[in-house]
Scaffold this motif. Structure first.
Motif, PDB file in Angstrom:
ATOM      1  N   LEU A   1     -16.449  -7.900   4.942  1.00 51.34           N
ATOM      2  CA  LEU A   1     -16.417  -8.951   3.929  1.00 51.34           C
ATOM      3  C   LEU A   1     -15.002  -9.140   3.390  1.00 51.34           C
ATOM      4  N   THR A   2     -14.142  -8.125   3.588  1.00 48.19           N
ATOM      5  CA  THR A   2     -12.779  -8.209   3.085  1.00 48.19           C
ATOM      6  C   THR A   2     -11.850  -8.892   4.086  1.00 48.19           C
ATOM      7  N   ALA A   3     -12.143  -8.717   5.385  1.00 53.15           N
ATOM      8  CA  ALA A   3     -11.237  -9.242   6.409  1.00 53.15           C
ATOM      9  C   ALA A   3     -10.970 -10.751   6.282  1.00 53.15           C
ATOM     10  N   PRO A   4     -12.000 -11.602   6.013  1.00 52.67           N
ATOM     11  CA  PRO A   4     -11.698 -13.033   5.872  1.00 52.67           C
ATOM     12  C   PRO A   4     -10.738 -13.320   4.717  1.00 52.67           C
ATOM     13  N   ALA A   5     -10.769 -12.458   3.680  1.00 52.94           N
ATOM     14  CA  ALA A   5      -9.858 -12.663   2.553  1.00 52.94           C
ATOM     15  C   ALA A   5      -8.419 -12.344   2.967  1.00 52.94           C
ATOM     16  N   TYR A   6      -8.238 -11.263   3.718  1.00 51.69           N
ATOM     17  CA  TYR A   6      -6.917 -10.945   4.284  1.00 51.69           C
ATOM     18  C   TYR A   6      -6.369 -12.149   5.052  1.00 51.69           C
ATOM     19  N   ALA A   7      -7.233 -12.680   5.944  1.00 56.01           N
ATOM     20  CA  ALA A   7      -6.797 -13.793   6.790  1.00 56.01           C
ATOM     21  C   ALA A   7      -6.388 -14.983   5.928  1.00 56.01           C
ATOM     22  N   ALA A   8      -7.181 -15.263   4.877  1.00 56.28           N
ATOM     23  CA  ALA A   8      -6.889 -16.431   4.045  1.00 56.28           C
ATOM     24  C   ALA A   8      -5.578 -16.239   3.287  1.00 56.28           C
ATOM     25  N   PHE A   9      -5.353 -15.036   2.721  1.00 51.75           N
ATOM     26  CA  PHE A   9      -4.101 -14.797   1.994  1.00 51.75           C
ATOM     27  C   PHE A   9      -2.898 -14.939   2.904  1.00 51.75           C
ATOM     28  N   ALA A  10      -3.004 -14.337   4.104  1.00 52.37           N
ATOM     29  CA  ALA A  10      -1.867 -14.387   5.020  1.00 52.37           C
ATOM     30  C   ALA A  10      -1.598 -15.832   5.432  1.00 52.37           C
ATOM     31  N   LYS A  11      -2.649 -16.592   5.675  1.00 48.27           N
ATOM     32  CA  LYS A  11      -2.458 -17.965   6.116  1.00 48.27           C
ATOM     33  C   LYS A  11      -1.836 -18.809   5.010  1.00 48.27           C
ATOM     34  N   LEU A  12      -2.309 -18.577   3.790  1.00 45.75           N
ATOM     35  CA  LEU A  12      -1.755 -19.324   2.667  1.00 45.75           C
ATOM     36  C   LEU A  12      -0.263 -19.017   2.517  1.00 45.75           C
ATOM     37  N   GLU A  13       0.091 -17.733   2.622  1.00 44.20           N
ATOM     38  CA  GLU A  13       1.498 -17.335   2.529  1.00 44.20           C
ATOM     39  C   GLU A  13       2.329 -18.039   3.604  1.00 44.20           C
ATOM     40  N   VAL A  14       1.815 -18.037   4.837  1.00 44.40           N
ATOM     41  CA  VAL A  14       2.579 -18.641   5.935  1.00 44.40           C
ATOM     42  C   VAL A  14       2.709 -20.147   5.721  1.00 44.40           C
ATOM     43  N   TYR A  15       1.596 -20.812   5.380  1.00 42.89           N
ATOM     44  CA  TYR A  15       1.645 -22.270   5.234  1.00 42.89           C
ATOM     45  C   TYR A  15       2.496 -22.686   4.038  1.00 42.89           C
ATOM     46  N   GLN A  16       2.478 -21.828   2.988  1.00 43.02           N
ATOM     47  CA  GLN A  16       3.196 -22.199   1.773  1.00 43.02           C
ATOM     48  C   GLN A  16       4.684 -21.895   1.865  1.00 43.02           C
ATOM     49  N   ASN A  17       5.008 -20.677   2.343  1.00 42.34           N
ATOM     50  CA  ASN A  17       6.380 -20.199   2.217  1.00 42.34           C
ATOM     51  C   ASN A  17       7.152 -20.106   3.521  1.00 42.34           C
ATOM     52  N   VAL A  18       6.479 -20.288   4.651  1.00 36.06           N
ATOM     53  CA  VAL A  18       7.202 -20.150   5.921  1.00 36.06           C
ATOM     54  C   VAL A  18       7.313 -21.494   6.630  1.00 36.06           C
ATOM     55  N   ILE A  19       6.172 -22.138   6.857  1.00 34.78           N
ATOM     56  CA  ILE A  19       6.202 -23.429   7.541  1.00 34.78           C
ATOM     57  C   ILE A  19       6.861 -24.458   6.620  1.00 34.78           C
ATOM     58  N   GLY A  20       7.768 -25.216   7.158  1.00 35.68           N
ATOM     59  CA  GLY A  20       8.442 -26.235   6.356  1.00 35.68           C
ATOM     60  C   GLY A  20       9.649 -25.696   5.621  1.00 35.68           C
ATOM     61  N   ALA A  21       9.855 -24.351   5.680  1.00 36.90           N
ATOM     62  CA  ALA A  21      11.037 -23.789   5.035  1.00 36.90           C
ATOM     63  C   ALA A  21      12.243 -24.013   5.941  1.00 36.90           C
ATOM     64  N   GLY A  22      13.421 -24.052   5.316  1.00 41.67           N
ATOM     65  CA  GLY A  22      14.636 -24.147   6.112  1.00 41.67           C
ATOM     66  C   GLY A  22      14.816 -22.861   6.890  1.00 41.67           C
ATOM     67  N   LEU A  23      15.485 -22.914   8.040  1.00 42.68           N
ATOM     68  CA  LEU A  23      15.613 -21.725   8.873  1.00 42.68           C
ATOM     69  C   LEU A  23      16.448 -20.638   8.190  1.00 42.68           C
ATOM     70  N   GLN A  24      17.210 -21.039   7.132  1.00 41.41           N
ATOM     71  CA  GLN A  24      18.005 -20.029   6.414  1.00 41.41           C
ATOM     72  C   GLN A  24      17.164 -19.301   5.375  1.00 41.41           C
ATOM     73  N   ALA A  25      16.025 -19.910   4.972  1.00 39.70           N
ATOM     74  CA  ALA A  25      15.344 -19.426   3.770  1.00 39.70           C
ATOM     75  C   ALA A  25      13.995 -18.778   4.069  1.00 39.70           C
ATOM     76  N   LEU A  26      13.874 -18.105   5.218  1.00 37.99           N
ATOM     77  CA  LEU A  26      12.592 -17.484   5.542  1.00 37.99           C
ATOM     78  C   LEU A  26      12.419 -16.180   4.756  1.00 37.99           C
ATOM     79  N   PRO A  27      11.150 -15.824   4.429  1.00 37.55           N
ATOM     80  CA  PRO A  27      10.930 -14.564   3.701  1.00 37.55           C
ATOM     81  C   PRO A  27      11.341 -13.346   4.546  1.00 37.55           C
ATOM     82  N   ASP A  28      11.670 -12.253   3.865  1.00 38.47           N
ATOM     83  CA  ASP A  28      12.179 -11.059   4.544  1.00 38.47           C
ATOM     84  C   ASP A  28      11.213 -10.445   5.552  1.00 38.47           C
TER      85      ASP A  28
END
Lengths: 607, 100
Positions: free
Chosen positions: A331-358
Motif C-alpha cells: 500500500l506504500t509503494a504507489p505513494a513512493y511512485a507518486a512522490f518520485a514522479k511529482l518531484e521529477v515532473y516538478q523540478n527536473v523536467i522543464g528545468a534548465g540543464l544547469q539547474a538540475l537537482p543534485d
C-alpha cells in the motif's frame, strides 16, 4: 514433544529486537548530527543487522530432522506470517516495485493485484491441506498423493526451474546494494551475501531461517515505511501517506497536461500515471494478474513456509497474517511512485540543464540516471550530451531523461533531504529482503535435493545424521553455484527471473489443486499434466525470447502460463479420466487430509 | 437412533460440500476485486475522492484492502465450518503439552 524456546518466547524476543532497532537508529541519528561521516553510519547499520541475523541463526541451530525441514512444526501463525512476508518480498520487490509503478503507471498495479490475490488462493486452496498432510517438501506431497518417483522427480525439476534463477537474482541484488551503499566491490558484496545466507540456513535449516526471516521482516518494513512516513508528515501533516498522496496524484495529472501542451512530453511516449492501458493492453494486463496470482500460489519456497505451523488452523491464519504484513509494503509503494514522479515532473523536467537537482548527478555517477543518452555524471557531462542532440533548447524534456527503476526507492530519502541514516536504513532493508528470500529459496532447493532425491530415491535407509549432512551439503553446493553465477553478472539468466511465476503456475498449480480437490485425479494424469503445462510454458518462453517466434494473441512471455495453465488442467483431467481411479487407500488419504483434525498423512516426513 | 447415525455419517460430507461452496464464493469475490474492478478503472476514474481518482485508488489500495477483509472473512467462516463439521483441531490450550 520438545517445545521450541523460540516459539514460546517469540513475543518477548521480537519486542526486544524492535526496541533495540529503534534505539540503534536513534543513536545513529545522534552520531550523524555530531559529524560522523555517512558511509561509516551506513556500514554500522548494515553490519549490525547482519550480526543480528547471524546471532538468531546460531541460537536456533539444530540437530533434529524435523527442525531442519519444517522448524519442528511449532511456528505460531503470527510469526509464520512475518517470516512468509520476508520470504516473499525479494530485493527486487523492495527496491524495484515502486519503480515499476513509476514506469508503468496504472498498469504496474497488475503486480500488486496479482501478488495479493495469490495469498487468497494459498489460504483457500492449498496451505491448510498441505500442512495437514505433513510432508517435508512439495515434491514429497506430490509423491505421496500420486505414488512413486515420477511425480516426485517431475516436481523437483519444476521446483529447480522456478527457484534457481531466482536465487541467482537475489545474490546479484546483494552485490548491487553492497556496491552502491557500502562502497565495497560487487563481487565482495555477493560473497558477503553468500556467507550470511549460509550462516542462517546451514546451522538450523528451516528453524533458523524462520526466526531470522521474522527479524528481517521487521528491518525491511521499518526501512520501507520510515522515509515515506517522514516525508508525508512534512508534506501533509500526517504520517499515513497511503491515504494522503491523492493530492500528489492530482498534481501529476495536471503536470502531464502542461507538459503535453508545452511540448516537453511526447504524446506517443508519455505514460499517463492514472490511465489504464498506457503500458499494457487490457488483455496483457489481465493475463499478467492471473499468472502472477496463480504463480504466487504455486511457488514452492513460499508454500514450504506453511508446512511449519503448529496446526492446520495456524497454516490458514498465517496466510492471512502474511497478506496483512505484505500489504503494509504494497500500500506504500504507489505513494513512493507518486512522490518520485511529482518531484521529477516538478523540478527536473522543464528545468534548465544547469539547474538540475543534485540527486540526479549522484545517481548519474552510478549509471542509474541517463540524460540525452548518456550517464548524467555531472552538469558538464549533461550539457555535452544534450548539445549533441538535435533540436535541444537547453531545457530538459521528458524524452531526454531515463531513470533506472531502482532509483525511486533509493533516492527518495535524498530527494526529501532526510539524514543519511535513512538512506543506510533503506540499504539494510533491501539487504534484509534479499537475504530472506535467498534463504527460503536455497532451503527449498537444498531440501528437494537432500530429502526428495537423496533420501527418498537414492538411499531410503540413511540415518538422520547422514540425511542432515547430505541436505546441508546440497544447500552449500547450490548456494555457492548461485553466488558464483551471480558474480559473473549473467544478464540472460537474470532476465529469466520473471519466468519463475509462469513456470511454477503451469508446473505445480493443476497438480496441487486437483490432487487436493479432486479424488479422481490419478498419478498418470498429474504427471502428464505437469509435463504438458510446464513444457508448453517453457517452450513459449524460450521460443519467444530466443527463437524469434511471434507472440500468440500478442501475449507477452511474462504471462506465458496463460497458455500452460489450461493445457495443464485439461491434460491432467483427460488422462485421469482415461486411467483407472486411484486406489481406495489413496482416496481415503485424500479424505483424511481434507479434515483439520486427526492423524497427518505423514509423520516427520515419513509415511 | 438410525437418524442419529446417518446424520453423524453425513456430517463430514456436508462439511466438505460447504467447504467447496465457501471456496467457490471466495474465489469469485477475489476475481471481482482483482480482475473486474480494475477493468472498469477508466470509468471509475471519473469519480475523484480526496484527490484520488477512484479507479486508480481501487487498484492501488481499495481492492487490496478488500482482499484482506475477504481473506479474514474466509478464515473465520472456514474455522466455523470445521467446528460445526466436528473436524476442527483441539484448541491449543486444551491440547496439553504432556499429552502430546
Amino acid at each position: 514433544m520438545r517445545t521450541d524456546k523460540f516459539a514460546s518466547h517469540a513475543g518477548q524476543l521480537y519486542g526486544i529486537i524492535a526496541a533495540l532497532l529503534a534505539v540503534f537508529i536513534a543513536g545513529l541519528i545522534v552520531l550523524e548530527q555530531i559529524g560522523v561521516p555517512g558511509p561509516i553510519i551506513g556500514f554500522l547499520l548494515v553490519t549490525a543487522t547482519l550480526a543480528l541475523y547471524a546471532g538468531i541463526a546460531v541460537a536456533s541451530r539444530t540437530v533434529h530432522v524435523a527442525d531442519y525441514y519444517v522448524a519442528g512444526r511449532q511456528v505460531p501463525a503470527l510469526y509464520n506470517g512475518m517470516a512468509t512476508a520476508a520470504d516473499w518480498m525479494s530485493g527486487a520487490s523492495f527496491i524495484g516495485l515502486a519503480g515499476t509503478l513509476y514506469m508503468l503507471g496504472f498498469d504496474g498495479l497488475a503486480y500488486l493485484l496479482g501478488w495479493v490475490g495469490g495469498f487468497v488462493l494459498i489460504a483457500v486452496l492449498i496451505a491448510p491441506y498441505l500442512r495437514k498432510f505433513g510432508a517435508f517438501t512439495i515434491p514429497d506431497f506430490l509423491a505421496a498423493r500420486f505414488g512413486g518417483h515420477a511425480a516426485r522427480l517431475t516436481g523437483v525439476v519444476v521446483l529447480f526451474a522456478c527457484s534457481f534463477t531466482y536465487v541467482v537474482a537475489q545474490f546479484y541484488a546483494t552485490g548491487l546494494i553492497a556496491s552502491r551503499f557500502l562502497g565495497i566491490s560487487f563481487e565482495t558484496g555477493v560473497y558477503v551475501g553468500l556467507g550470511t545466507v549460509l550462516v542462517c540456513s546451514l546451522l538450523g535449516g528451516m528453524r533458523s531461517v524462520t526466526w531470522t526471516q521474522a527479524a528481517q521482516y521487521l528491518v525491511l518494513i521499518i526501512a520501507f515505511m520510515l522515509p515515506v512516513a517522514i516525508l508525508s508528515a512534512q508534506h501533509f501533516g500526517v504520517p499515513v501517506v497511503q491515504f494522503a498522496y491523492g493530492e500528489a496524484l492530482a498534481r501529476i495529472a495536471a503536470l502531464e497536461q502542461q507538459m503535453l501542451a508545452s511540448g516537453l512530453a511526447d504524446p506517443a511516449t508519455l505514460v499517463r500515471h492514472l490511465v489504464p492501458g498506457e503500458a499494457l493492453d487490457r488483455l496483457n494486463f489481465t493475463a499478467l494478474i492471473v499468472c502472477l496470482m496463480i504463480g504466487t500460489a504455486s511457488l514452492p519456497h513460499l508454500l514450504m513456509r506453511f508446512l511449519t505451523t503448529s496446526s492446520v488452523r495456524d497454516a490458514r491464519r498465517s496466510a492471512g497474517w502474511s497478506l496483512g504484513f505484505i500489504l503494509l509494503l504494497y500500500l506504500t509503494a504507489p505513494a513512493y511512485a507518486a512522490f518520485a514522479k511529482l518531484e521529477v515532473y516538478q523540478n527536473v523536467i522543464g528545468a534548465g540543464l544547469q539547474a538540475l537537482p543534485d540527486w540526479i548527478y549522484s545517481y548519474g555517477r552510478l549509471g542509474l540516471v541517463e540524460i540525452c543518452g548518456r550517464a548524467a555524471a555531472s552538469a558538464a557531462a549533461v550539457r555535452e550530451a544534450c548539445a549533441a542532440m538535435p533540436e535541444n533548447t537547453g531545457v530538459l524534456r521528458l524524452g531526454d531523461l531515463a531513470i533506472d527503476r531502482d532509483v525511486i526507492v533509493l533516492a527518495l530519502p535524498e530527494i526529501a533531504g532526510l539524514p543519511y541514516v535513512i538512506a543506510g536504513l533503506v540499504a539494510a532493508g533491501a539487504l534484509a529482503a534479499t537475504l530472506s528470500t535467498a534463504n527460503g529459496l536455497l532451503l527449498a532447493i537444498g531440501n528437494a535435493l537432500g530429502h526428495d532425491v537423496y533420501y527418498r530415491v537414492v538411499d531410503a535407509r540413511a540415518p538422520a545424521s547422514r540425511r542432515l549432512l547430505v541436505a546441508r551439503l546440497f544447500l552449500l553446493a547450490s548456494a555457492t553455484l548461485a553466488a558464483v553465477l551471480a558474480a559473473s553478472r549473467p544478464s540472460d539468466l537474470l532476465s529469466m527471473v520473471a519466468w519463475a511465476f509462469s513456470l511454477a503456475a503451469a508446473g505445480f498449480f493443476p497438480a496441487l489443486v486437483l490432487g487436493i480437490w479432486w479424488k479422481r485425479c490419478t498419478a498418470a494424469g498429474a504427471v502428464s499434466g505437469m509435463l504438458a503445462g510446464f513444457g508448453l510454458t517453457l517452450a513459449y518462453l524460450v521460443l519467444t525470447q530466443y527463437g524469434g517466434m511471434a507472440e500468440w494473441f500478442g501475449i507477452r512471455n511474462t504471462s506465458a502460463a496463460i497458455f500452460g495453465l489450461p493445457v495443464g488442467f485439461a491434460v491432467t483431467i483427460l488422462v485421469s479420466l482415461l486411467t483407472p481411479a486411484p486406489s481406495r487407500h489413496v482416496q481415503a488419504m485424500v479424505e483424511e487430509f481434507r479434515k483439520p483434525a486427526g492423524r497427518p498423512g505423514m509423520l516427520d516426513g515419513a509415511p | 437412533m438410525i437418524g442419529y447415525g446417518k446424520q453423524a455419517r453425513d456430517l463430514p460430507a456436508r462439511r466438505w460440500r460447504r467447504t467447496v461452496g465457501l471456496a467457490a464464493v471466495t474465489i469469485v469475490l477475489l476475481a471481482v476485486l482483482v480482475l473486474v474492478v480494475p477493468a472498469f478503472a477508466d470509468r471509475l476514474n471519473a469519480v475523484v475522492i480526496a484527490g484520488f481518482p477512484l479507479g486508480y485508488f481501487m487498484a492501488a489500495q481499495g481492492s487490496l484492502l478488500l482482499v484482506l477483509l475477504l481473506t479474514v472473512w474466509f478464515i473465520f467462516r472456514q474455522e466455523r465450518l470445521d467446528r460445526e463439521g466436528g473436524v476442527a483441531e483441539p484448541e491449543p490450550f486444551d491440547a496439553g503439552e504432556d499429552i502430546r
